[in-house]
Design a protein around this motif. Structure first.
Motif, PDB file in Angstrom:
ATOM      1  N   ASP A   1     -49.763  -2.414 -27.652  1.00  0.00           N
ATOM      2  CA  ASP A   1     -48.459  -1.872 -27.237  1.00  0.00           C
ATOM      3  C   ASP A   1     -48.668  -0.633 -26.371  1.00  0.00           C
ATOM      4  N   ALA A   2     -49.643   0.199 -26.750  1.00  0.00           N
ATOM      5  CA  ALA A   2     -49.878   1.441 -26.001  1.00  0.00           C
ATOM      6  C   ALA A   2     -50.317   1.123 -24.573  1.00  0.00           C
ATOM      7  N   GLN A   3     -51.154   0.108 -24.415  1.00  0.00           N
ATOM      8  CA  GLN A   3     -51.599  -0.271 -23.059  1.00  0.00           C
ATOM      9  C   GLN A   3     -50.432  -0.799 -22.235  1.00  0.00           C
ATOM     10  N   LEU A   4     -49.575  -1.581 -22.877  1.00  0.00           N
ATOM     11  CA  LEU A   4     -48.420  -2.126 -22.144  1.00  0.00           C
ATOM     12  C   LEU A   4     -47.486  -0.991 -21.709  1.00  0.00           C
ATOM     13  N   ASP A   5     -47.271  -0.033 -22.608  1.00  0.00           N
ATOM     14  CA  ASP A   5     -46.411   1.121 -22.245  1.00  0.00           C
ATOM     15  C   ASP A   5     -47.035   1.917 -21.103  1.00  0.00           C
ATOM     16  N   ARG A   6     -48.356   2.115 -21.198  1.00  0.00           N
ATOM     17  CA  ARG A   6     -49.047   2.851 -20.133  1.00  0.00           C
ATOM     18  C   ARG A   6     -48.881   2.145 -18.792  1.00  0.00           C
ATOM     19  N   ALA A   7     -48.970   0.814 -18.831  1.00  0.00           N
ATOM     20  CA  ALA A   7     -48.835   0.038 -17.585  1.00  0.00           C
ATOM     21  C   ALA A   7     -47.434   0.227 -17.010  1.00  0.00           C
ATOM     22  N   LEU A   8     -46.424   0.189 -17.852  1.00  0.00           N
ATOM     23  CA  LEU A   8     -45.051   0.356 -17.344  1.00  0.00           C
ATOM     24  C   LEU A   8     -44.874   1.746 -16.728  1.00  0.00           C
ATOM     25  N   GLU A   9     -45.439   2.757 -17.398  1.00  0.00           N
ATOM     26  CA  GLU A   9     -45.355   4.127 -16.835  1.00  0.00           C
ATOM     27  C   GLU A   9     -46.019   4.191 -15.466  1.00  0.00           C
ATOM     28  N   ALA A  10     -47.193   3.550 -15.371  1.00  0.00           N
ATOM     29  CA  ALA A  10     -47.908   3.582 -14.086  1.00  0.00           C
ATOM     30  C   ALA A  10     -47.105   2.850 -13.020  1.00  0.00           C
ATOM     31  N   PHE A  11     -46.497   1.728 -13.370  1.00  0.00           N
ATOM     32  CA  PHE A  11     -45.666   0.996 -12.400  1.00  0.00           C
ATOM     33  C   PHE A  11     -44.489   1.860 -11.957  1.00  0.00           C
ATOM     34  N   ALA A  12     -43.885   2.600 -12.916  1.00  0.00           N
ATOM     35  CA  ALA A  12     -42.735   3.445 -12.558  1.00  0.00           C
ATOM     36  C   ALA A  12     -43.163   4.504 -11.550  1.00  0.00           C
ATOM     37  N   THR A  13     -44.259   5.201 -11.849  1.00  0.00           N
ATOM     38  CA  THR A  13     -44.706   6.287 -10.975  1.00  0.00           C
ATOM     39  C   THR A  13     -45.117   5.752  -9.603  1.00  0.00           C
ATOM     40  N   ALA A  14     -45.925   4.685  -9.620  1.00  0.00           N
ATOM     41  CA  ALA A  14     -46.426   4.143  -8.349  1.00  0.00           C
ATOM     42  C   ALA A  14     -45.292   3.518  -7.546  1.00  0.00           C
ATOM     43  N   GLY A  15     -44.392   2.828  -8.219  1.00  0.00           N
ATOM     44  CA  GLY A  15     -43.276   2.166  -7.541  1.00  0.00           C
ATOM     45  C   GLY A  15     -42.382   3.175  -6.843  1.00  0.00           C
ATOM     46  N   ARG A  16     -42.146   4.305  -7.495  1.00  0.00           N
ATOM     47  CA  ARG A  16     -41.316   5.345  -6.852  1.00  0.00           C
ATOM     48  C   ARG A  16     -42.071   5.965  -5.686  1.00  0.00           C
ATOM     49  N   ALA A  17     -43.363   6.241  -5.896  1.00  0.00           N
ATOM     50  CA  ALA A  17     -44.149   6.876  -4.831  1.00  0.00           C
ATOM     51  C   ALA A  17     -44.218   5.980  -3.592  1.00  0.00           C
ATOM     52  N   ALA A  18     -44.307   4.668  -3.820  1.00  0.00           N
ATOM     53  CA  ALA A  18     -44.430   3.754  -2.677  1.00  0.00           C
ATOM     54  C   ALA A  18     -43.065   3.350  -2.130  1.00  0.00           C
ATOM     55  N   GLY A  19     -42.003   3.824  -2.758  1.00  0.00           N
ATOM     56  CA  GLY A  19     -40.647   3.518  -2.275  1.00  0.00           C
ATOM     57  C   GLY A  19     -40.207   2.096  -2.576  1.00  0.00           C
ATOM     58  N   VAL A  20     -40.827   1.467  -3.588  1.00  0.00           N
ATOM     59  CA  VAL A  20     -40.464   0.083  -3.920  1.00  0.00           C
ATOM     60  C   VAL A  20     -39.287   0.042  -4.902  1.00  0.00           C
ATOM     61  N   ILE A  21     -39.176   1.066  -5.751  1.00  0.00           N
ATOM     62  CA  ILE A  21     -38.031   1.133  -6.673  1.00  0.00           C
ATOM     63  C   ILE A  21     -37.317   2.474  -6.466  1.00  0.00           C
ATOM     64  N   PRO A  22     -36.036   2.516  -6.819  1.00  0.00           N
ATOM     65  CA  PRO A  22     -35.299   3.779  -6.668  1.00  0.00           C
ATOM     66  C   PRO A  22     -35.751   4.801  -7.700  1.00  0.00           C
ATOM     67  N   ARG A  23     -35.470   6.088  -7.423  1.00  0.00           N
ATOM     68  CA  ARG A  23     -35.848   7.162  -8.375  1.00  0.00           C
ATOM     69  C   ARG A  23     -35.095   6.980  -9.690  1.00  0.00           C
ATOM     70  N   THR A  24     -33.840   6.521  -9.581  1.00  0.00           N
ATOM     71  CA  THR A  24     -33.038   6.319 -10.790  1.00  0.00           C
ATOM     72  C   THR A  24     -33.012   4.823 -11.105  1.00  0.00           C
ATOM     73  N   PRO A  25     -33.319   4.432 -12.346  1.00  0.00           N
ATOM     74  CA  PRO A  25     -33.311   2.999 -12.672  1.00  0.00           C
ATOM     75  C   PRO A  25     -31.918   2.403 -12.468  1.00  0.00           C
ATOM     76  N   PRO A  26     -31.851   1.095 -12.224  1.00  0.00           N
ATOM     77  CA  PRO A  26     -30.543   0.470 -11.971  1.00  0.00           C
ATOM     78  C   PRO A  26     -29.648   0.525 -13.203  1.00  0.00           C
TER      79      PRO A  26
END
Ligand code: PLP
Length: 441
Positions: free
Chosen positions: A373-398
Motif C-alpha cells: 500500500d505504501a508503494q502504491l501511495d508513493r506512486a500516486l504522490e509522484a504522479f501528482a507532482t510530476a503531472g502538475r510539473a509537466a502540465g498534464v493535470i491541473p493544480r487543483t484536482p477535478p
C-alpha cells in the motif's frame, strides 16, 4: 545507397531522450524490495512491467529454475524436432492445454515466435482480418504467410463482412485479435468477432498475451471472460508477462497443433526453449491455478490505481485492466513526464511513436500484487507532482471523475451459446457495475 547511412543520421538522444539521456534501453535491475527496481543505483517503484500477478521474483519460480538448470542445464542445443525436446517441455505443453481447456498445445521460446508459428497455417489466397492495434508478431505472421491482411478499427469488425463474403470458396478465413490490448488496456470485441466468424465459417484466433492468468474466472483470459472459450479456435499466449518467465504457447485442436509443430518454420527451424524458462512458466501456471486470490488482488490494485490517477485529473482512457494508459498526447511532454516520474521515484513506460501514433503518446503504467500500500501511495504522490510539473493535470484536482470499470469475472457466461449484444468499442461487457461519477470530498 548504403543501408548504414540511415544509422549515422539517426540521433537517438534527440529522438528518444530527455536532458541528453536516452529514455529507453536503460538498465533496470531487480531491487531488494519486491515492487521496486534499481536504476542508476537508486531504488524506485516499478510501475512499468508486465508482471501483472507479481510472480517474476517469486521464490517458488526461482527454486523451479534452479532445479531445472541442475537437472537439464541452461539450454538444449537443439531444435524440438531433433535433439531439443525435454520432458519439461512436454509437461508444460500438457499443463497449458489443460489450463486453457484445449486438446493440445505447442510452446515456443518467445511469445513473438509463438505467433509467428501461425504463418504455418496460412497461405496466399487466405483472408485474415485483424484489429488495427494487433501486436506486431500477429501482423508479421500474416505478412510472412502471404495471406491478405485487412485491418479494422476496434469494435468495427462487422464492417468487414463484405470482405469475408467475397472471399472465394477456396480461401481460408481467419479473424485474429489481441484479447487485451497492450497499450490501451481495453478488450477486443470478442462477441462481435465470434458472430461474424460464425456467419462466414471463419476461424478465430485470440492472443491472450496480456490477459492470461489475469482475466476470466480461472485466469484463462479474454475468451473465458466473455464465456466464449468454445467459439475461439486457437489461443496464443506468452509466459513473459503474468507468468514471470519467457516463452509462449499456441493451443487448440490436437491435429492443428501437430500440423503446426511439424510444418511451421518458426517451430522447426529454431532451438528449443531453455529448460529454466520452461520450469518457471510451469511453476507460475501452478500458482495461477492454486491462488485465485492473486488474480482478484491484481484487479483490486488496478482499480485503486486507475481511480487514484483519475481523481488527480489524469485520463486513463478506456482501459478495463491492469494496463493503465495515462494520456499525454505529445512526445516532448511524454518524455518529460516520464523523467519527472523517475526523479520522483517511479519507473513507468513512455510510449511514443512507433509504439503509438503521433499525438497519442501515453505513459503506460501497471501495478501488481507485489506492491505494498505504501508503494502504491508513493506512486500516486509522484504522479501528482510530476503531472502538475509537466502540465498534464491541473493544480487543483477535478470536482468529479468517472471510475474505471475493471473487467472482473462474473458467475455466468457473458453471451450464452449464441453471441448476444455487443459492448461498444473498448468498453468492458455490460455486466459490469454501472458507472457513477464520483465527487471529490
Ligand atoms: C499481444 C502480444 N502478443 C505477443 C507478444 C510477444 O510476446 P513476447 O514479448 O513474450 O515475445 C506481446 C509482447 O509484447 C504482446 O503484447
Amino acid at each position: 545507397m548504403d543501408i548504414f547511412d540511415q544509422c549515422r543520421e539517426f540521433d537517438f538522444i534527440r529522438a528518444y531522450g530527455v536532458d541528453g539521456v536516452p529514455a529507453y534501453f536503460r538498465p533496470v535491475q531487480p531491487a531488494d524490495r519486491p515492487g521496486e527496481v534499481e536504476i542508476d543505483g537508486r531504488s524506485v517503484v516499478m510501475a512499468g512491467s508486465n508482471d501483472y500477478l507479481g510472480l517474476a521474483q517469486d521464490p517458488r519460480l526461482t527454486e523451479a529454475v534452479v532445479r531445472a538448470v541442475r537437472r537439464l542445464g541452461s539450454g538444449c542445443s537443439g531444435s524440438r524436432p531433433l535433439s531439443g525436446t525435454r520432458d519439461l517441455h512436454e509437461q508444460l505443453e500438457h499443463a497449458c492445454a489443460a489450463f486453457l481447456g484445449r486438446e493440445a498445445a505447442v510452446i515456443a521460446p518467445s511469445g513473438f515466435q509463438t505467433n509467428l508459428m501461425l504463418a504455418g497455417l496460412l497461405g496466399r489466397g487466405d483472408v485474415v482480418l485483424g484489429d488495427r492495434q494487433n501486436h506486431a508478431s500477429l501482423v508479421d505472421a500474416v505478412r510472412l504467410s502471404g495471406a491478405r491482411y485487412h485491418r479494422y478499427r476496434r469494435g468495427g469488425v462487422d464492417q468487414m463482412e463484405q470482405l469475408l463474403a467475397e472471399a472465394g470458396p477456396n480461401a481460408g478465413k481467419v479473424i485474429v485479435t489481441d484479447g487485451l490490448f497492450s497499450m490501451e488496456g481495453d478488450l477486443c470485441d470478442l462477441p462481435g468477432i465470434v458472430a461474424l466468424a460464425r456467419r462466414h465459417r471463419a476461424r478465430v484466433v485470440v492472443d491472450c498475451a496480456h490477459d492470461l492468468g489475469v482475466l476470466g474466472a480461472s485466469g484463462q483470459g479474454v475468451p473465458e471472460h466473455f464465456g466464449l472459450e468454445d467459439q475461439v479456435d486457437l489461443v496464443t499466449a506468452t509466459f513473459s508477462k503474468s507468468l514471470g518467465s519467457i516463452g509462449g504457447v499456441l493451443a487448440g485442436p490436437a491435429q492443428v497443433i501437430d500440423f503446426v509443430k511439424y510444418t511451421a518454420r518458426a517451430s522447426v527451424f529454431t532451438a528449443a526453449m531453455a529448460p529454466p524458462a520452461a520450469a518457471a512458466a510451469l511453476a507460475a501456471l501452478e500458482i495461477v491455478q492454486a491462488e485465485p486470490a492473486r488474480r482478484a488482488h491484481a484487479l483490486d490494485v488496478a482499480e485503486r490505481m486507475h481511480n487514484g490517477l483519475r481523481a488527480l485529473g489524469f485520463d486513463t482512457g478506456h482501459s478495463v485492466s491492469p494496463i493503465i494508459p495515462v494520456t499525454v498526447g505529445d512526445r516532448e511532454t511524454c518524455l518529460l513526464l516520464w523523467q519527472r516520474l523517475l526523479d520522483g521515484g517511479v519507473y513507468a513506460n513512455p510510449i511514443v511513436a512507433p509504439g503509438r501514433p503521433a499525438g497519442e503518446e501515453i505513459i503506460r503504467a501497471s501495478f501488481t500484487p507485489a506492491h505494498t500500500d505504501a508503494q502504491l501511495d508513493r506512486a500516486l504522490e509522484a504522479f501528482a507532482t510530476a503531472g502538475r510539473a509537466a502540465g498534464v493535470i491541473p493544480r487543483t484536482p477535478p470536482a468529479s471523475w468517472t471510475p474505471v470499470r475493471i473487467a472482473r469475472p462474473t458467475a455466468g457466461p457473458d453471451t450464452g451459446p449464441e453471441p448476444g449484444p455487443r459492448p461498444s468499442a473498448g468498453i468492458a461487457p455490460q455486466r459490469q457495475a454501472p458507472v457513477a461519477t464520483v465527487p471529490i470530498r
